[in-house]
Design an enzyme around this catalytic site. Structure first.
Site, mmCIF file in Angstrom:
data_model
loop_
_atom_site.group_PDB
_atom_site.id
_atom_site.type_symbol
_atom_site.label_atom_id
_atom_site.label_comp_id
_atom_site.label_asym_id
_atom_site.label_seq_id
_atom_site.Cartn_x
_atom_site.Cartn_y
_atom_site.Cartn_z
ATOM 1 N N ASP A 1 23.424 -12.416 4.284
ATOM 2 C CA ASP A 1 23.693 -13.338 3.175
ATOM 3 C C ASP A 1 25.188 -13.544 2.952
ATOM 4 O OD1 ASP A 1 23.073 -14.883 0.798
ATOM 5 O OD2 ASP A 1 23.667 -13.142 -0.369
ATOM 6 N N MET B 1 8.956 4.548 4.899
ATOM 7 C CA MET B 1 9.049 3.150 4.489
ATOM 8 C C MET B 1 10.290 2.909 3.618
ATOM 9 S SD MET B 1 6.731 1.932 6.250
ATOM 10 C CE MET B 1 7.347 0.295 5.834
ATOM 11 N N GLU B 2 10.655 3.910 2.831
ATOM 12 C CA GLU B 2 11.850 3.766 1.996
ATOM 13 C C GLU B 2 13.099 3.647 2.881
ATOM 14 O OE1 GLU B 2 9.282 5.618 1.284
ATOM 15 O OE2 GLU B 2 8.787 5.094 -0.793
ATOM 16 N N LEU C 1 0.813 -1.217 0.000
ATOM 17 C CA LEU C 1 0.000 0.000 0.000
ATOM 18 C C LEU C 1 0.843 1.263 0.000
ATOM 19 C CD1 LEU C 1 -2.731 -1.353 2.419
ATOM 20 C CD2 LEU C 1 -2.669 -1.471 -0.072
ATOM 21 N N CYS C 2 2.132 1.142 -0.235
ATOM 22 C CA CYS C 2 3.019 2.302 -0.343
ATOM 23 C C CYS C 2 2.825 3.019 -1.679
ATOM 24 C CB CYS C 2 4.476 1.807 -0.331
ATOM 25 S SG CYS C 2 5.359 2.230 1.153
ATOM 26 N N HIS C 3 2.898 4.330 -1.635
ATOM 27 C CA HIS C 3 2.815 5.111 -2.866
ATOM 28 C C HIS C 3 4.176 5.128 -3.565
ATOM 29 C CE1 HIS C 3 -0.474 6.626 -0.393
ATOM 30 N NE2 HIS C 3 -1.055 6.991 -1.504
#
Lengths: 171, 171, 171, 171, 171, 171
Positions: D131, D116-117, D78-80
């Site tokens: 990793d 969020m970024e 739901l992120c723009h």
């Protein structure tokens, strides 16, 4: 309860899962899907028009469909990623002159089938065709996207009742 | 010749281009598209069944549609990439009990419209619904994907003739 | 020197490589990872609240985690692309009422393991949960993402010391 | 009911939506997030070891974090989607010698924030570090991913209580 | 007609297809490609300069090349998606001091070769190097990208005439 | 030290960053890049052959170039994501009959330029052309990819010395 069991992408609690196919053997699998974009005859005439090097609208839609088949697992949340061995997309003027028919044939050697890849290829080829023609015809409709046949896999072959060949292949 | 000019994604030579929208102002634009997945009543009953925490099939399809709207420029070759300002996807049992209706509403403040984003959201929501139910019904068909309305932009508002509201919203 | 040899993603000169796994047999491999999002009890209560059709926050996070597992090789530079055979993501209210626990189980038949896919699924499910609740609680913290166990492959099974079951599964 | 209204990514019916930000002005927005990867001191020593051209593990993780910031809208449903104007990722040995601290700073001129970024950049940098070191230490844990501060936007600035600077920057 | 047959990505009608490789056995396949970025000696000196922790420009380009190999099927429309088993990218100052040489080695166990993956890795490493240095030298040119050798597959090994080793490996 | 400052994608410590362009105004920017694929005259003849609906090789390469322009920020780690306003890719037989020339023109209204997008479009169009013809000519070489001109932005216009028009446009 029974419902949860029957819809294979839901677990016993009704939650979404990517179902476990690790016990299935990797076999050759193929699927064919089809659909159509309904439009005004004048729109179809423009697409097929001799005045332009014909085919670019259809060629771009074909490429978009092929590329979309490779993105299926990225688009459809519970689809398994698969190494496809063949993708072919056909576009043809409908026999009734009122649209373009689209078919996609996809193959893999894998543990699950490629129905979704074939349906996705048809859908994105249709969307691309819409995109390229929408300046002249916003009323186009994408219709009748369905699975025509599939082979390979435990559930055996499937052939949709009444599915015929594409009406006419224009290019 | 004329044909090439009319189909906006082809240049004068009939070749594919992403058309230049740099001279257009960035304005508020919205688009609504819709479609339906036709299925057997039993399949719809399974989706809606009280036996499972209802909604996961519809919830997954809704999310897939929203995410696909953001991938439109990646799927449709000549689409402009756009920073979307809203995406809403609705799924509802059809009034006739024979399928699920899907609608997508997309908005942006941009130099070009979001019709393709709305149509892509509907298409991928439909594909996802097919994927989750195909184990019980391979005969489902994706039908009637079309643009319902759009606002904003130089070409003015568009409203498809005869487009009504979604028949009933189930969740 | 020794260091370069021990860190498998660096060659003898210390440069990044995607290590050669072509000599490894394709075997069944599974991995489980877990993590948690710590939050205020009121935030958890909102997520679980009976006032909303419960589950959409958790359902969206679950789907995001599943889809992210498929994007692992796209996100983690030196990860091998793998055709996954199963992905399952669980979300549950923590026993202490101060957060949501997340677990992801991933399987493949491949030449390398799926630890990173499981860890990526947990991470993105957690990010999605944060995104959906951040309007009410910006202080949430993503904690304790770790590998719980893995099976298959030359290095043999791994089980993290002290790893128990998810405390309680809410949906 | 109230719950649905408070969780901004759910509509009044509790369904997921990408919320409408079209009425918000495009302003300069910044966000900083952080986290850490806890590991054995020997693992950290290997990463920092003079025996290898130091930095490749940290350099690869930094790049992975930067690239992931650009994929946030692809990962978090739901992120723009946003055109980022800056991304910076820092990695540093923790003061206690038991891990690597990660910080990400992201900026945009847009209608919604970049929390969020920043969180996604930290998460994927951490996954990449895991990793590259997992062959020597499977017990590493990703910890304490949180938002440190944000500026810009209607909700005003946010500063996490007790957030300090990164303990030491190694490269 | 004959032409259509000879160009393997066109069917008998001259249309694009992803060719069917389902009848081919999965065998070990490798490919090496190379290319160079020509630049002013001062630009190369800056890249190699002792004043900066040398290698970040080359390290970022190397990572970009490795990641691009994994995206080949997403970029080149008719390429088959393949699970790669190894990717290595080398960058080295050219012997004549006027540029950077790039080589990529890619391996798979698959039904088709990895020439395109190797060529794509070289191309994107070169683009990344250009991007990072363009502020000081816009006249750089990407030159001589070609396939050096390939092994595995029905068509047998290929070795480009006159292909030697990279002139000197700087890092 | 000075070196680090001059290479704009490295910070003062020599680490990779996506440089901050938030202080730059959004202006109209354009860039043109070009390159060529050198091949045997017979290979070119096949591509242009009247025996096949000519153009599909060139049409597919053109589409691949356009789509790749939109993926530039996904491929080149430190590139800013940008909403492109136009992309045009031209392919033409070289005047000397020994290859195909490629040009790409890209535009945006943004805070940073589109040189990388134009160079990426040329590179991927070239790779696609190689892919479609490699069954008949593995010795093809991708040559002379460079920036021809750019306009807009603080650094002012750039025109590569000696850059002429494409020699002849075949389709």
């Amino acid at each position: 309860m029974a419902a949860a069991a029957e819809l294979s992408h839901l677990d016993a609690g009704g939650h979404a899962v990517m179902v476990d196919v690790s016990a299935k053997p990797a076999t050759v699998r193929q699927a064919t899907a089809r659909g159509r974009v309904t439009m005004r005859p004048e729109t179809l005439a423009l697409i097929l028009s001799g005045g332009v090097p014909k085919g670019d609208v259809l060629a771009v839609s074909r490429i978009a469909g092929i590329m979309a088949a490779k993105k299926t697992a990225d688009l459809v949340p519970l689809c398994h990623p698969l190494p496809l061995t063949s993708v072919r997309v056909e576009l043809a003027a409908a026999a009734d002159g009122a649209g373009v028919e689209i078919a996609a044939h996809v193959g893999t050697t894998g543990q699950t089938g490629v129905e979704m890849e074939a349906l996705t290829a048809v859908s994105v080829a249709a969307l691309t065709l819409y995109d390229m023609c929408k300046a002249v015809d916003r009323d186009m409709t994408i219709e009748a996207i369905c699975l025509v046949r599939k082979t390979g896999g435990r559930s055996g072959p499937y052939e949709r009742a009444g599915a015929g060949a594409l009406s006419k292949q224009t290019e």
